[in-house]
Design an enzyme around this catalytic site. Structure first.
Site, PDB file in Angstrom:
ATOM      1  N   ASP A  32       0.803  -1.221   0.000  1.00 43.09           N
ATOM      2  CA  ASP A  32       0.000   0.000   0.000  1.00 43.09           C
ATOM      3  C   ASP A  32       0.835   1.271   0.000  1.00 43.09           C
ATOM      4  OD1 ASP A  32      -2.570  -0.901   0.073  1.00 43.09           O
ATOM      5  OD2 ASP A  32      -2.650  -1.028   2.250  1.00 43.09           O
ATOM      6  N   LYS A  74      -2.760   4.416  -3.949  1.00 41.55           N
ATOM      7  CA  LYS A  74      -3.199   5.473  -4.850  1.00 41.55           C
ATOM      8  C   LYS A  74      -2.029   6.017  -5.660  1.00 41.55           C
ATOM      9  CE  LYS A  74      -6.904   8.720  -4.187  1.00 41.55           C
ATOM     10  NZ  LYS A  74      -7.770   9.299  -3.189  1.00 41.55           N
ATOM     11  N   MET A  85      -7.469   9.264  10.264  1.00 41.55           N
ATOM     12  CA  MET A  85      -8.158   9.735   9.050  1.00 41.55           C
ATOM     13  C   MET A  85      -9.053  10.941   9.342  1.00 41.55           C
ATOM     14  SD  MET A  85      -9.154   6.109   7.261  1.00 41.55           S
ATOM     15  CE  MET A  85      -9.649   5.238   8.726  1.00 41.55           C
TER      16      MET A  85
END
Ligand code: SAH
Length: 270
Positions: free
Chosen positions: A42, A64, A177
């Site tokens: 990741d 991402k 987050m």
């Protein structure tokens, strides 16, 4: 567990990579990477850890990419299943701990549904290590007898503040987050009665050479931390103030335990 003979050698290690400092992975995690035929990793994983893998291993990045969306959870599950069915040892390397907001549970469910054997290798979560590297104990005799970890972001954010009345009374509240919703988080906690002068610390890129810490109060933190970005961990509660006295970690330059990594690390770290 019933295992099909065609992929009985398969094994998937759902592995925690730790929060960033490459020394904060477990020995078991390192061994899994060393034995891996395939490493699926990741964005929040320190790529230096890939240097433990064999020369012949395959590395698949599923984080991402700038300007692009990340690989979907379904696609990741399919990759794990397909590689395992080829009889390979697969390491699914995830930031922090795989079972703390890492969707590791969903990956285990997908593997179990296909009767693929897996092991979970816990990791050092940012929920624990970010406060530690900012000098904030999560518990302290008489001051905080519990800590709570919560997400500051949900899929639509519509249901984000369900149960926050209860959370506003947590001894030490650790929020992951939460940067995008920081304003709302602060207002919600104050709205439910947490005093506006409660200490808050935000730790950005904890345990790495780029770690930055800002300590303020519920009232002032949003303004004082405008320059901070994700990934960052928010700690709310009396103990957050201890960061001012106990901030032992400034940067890796001061890290006595800095190790000489093998040559191959340079290849991945660059
Ligand atoms: N499974 C991970 C958490 C994944 S959710 C774990 O156990 O750590 C991602 C969130 O973790 C980020 O938004 C941030 O809140 C936190 N995080 C991850 N790495 C971090 C770091 N190095 N410093 C501070 N927070 C971090």
């Amino acid at each position: 567990m019933q295992i099909e003979t065609s992929y009985q050698n398969a094994k998937v290690y759902i592995t925690g990579a730790g929060p960033g400092d490459p020394e904060l992975i477990t020995l078991k995690g390192v061994r899994a990477i060393q034995e891996a035929d395939v490493v699926v990793y990741d964005r929040l994983v320190n790529p230096e850890l890939l240097a433990y893998s064999s020369e012949t291993s395959e590395h698949i990045y599923v984080g991402k990419k700038p300007g692009k969306s990340s690989v979907s959870q379904d696609q990741i599950n399919r990759i794990l299943i397909a590689k395992a069915k080829e009889g390979k040892t697969v390491v699914r390397l995830k930031g922090g701990d795989p079972f703390i907001f890492g969707r590791g549970g969903e990956e285990c469910e997908a593997l179990a549904a296909e009767h693929i054997p897996f092991e979970v290798v816990p990791g050092i979560s940012s929920a624990l290590s970010a406060p530690a590297f900012a000098g904030i104990p999560l518990t302290h005799r008489n001051l905080a007898r519990s800590f709570t970890v919560v997400t500051g972001h949900t899929l639509t954010d519509n249901d984000l503040f369900q149960n926050w009345e209860h959370l506003s009374h947590a001894d030490t509240l650790v929020i992951l987050m939460g940067m995008r919703n920081l304003d709302k988080i602060v207002q919600t906690l104050i709205g439910y009665g947490r005093p506006a002068d409660t200490p808050v610390s935000i730790i950005e890129r904890a345990t790495t050479t780029e770690q930055r810490v800002v300590t303020a109060t519920l009232e002032t933190i949003a303004e004082r931390s405008e320059h901070l970005r994700s990934p960052a961990t928010i700690v709310v509660g009396e103990l957050a103030a201890m960061s001012q006295d106990l901030a032992w970690f400034q940067s890796a330059e001061q890290n006595k335990f800095e190790v000489n990594y093998p040559e191959r690390i340079a290849k991945y770290a660059g």
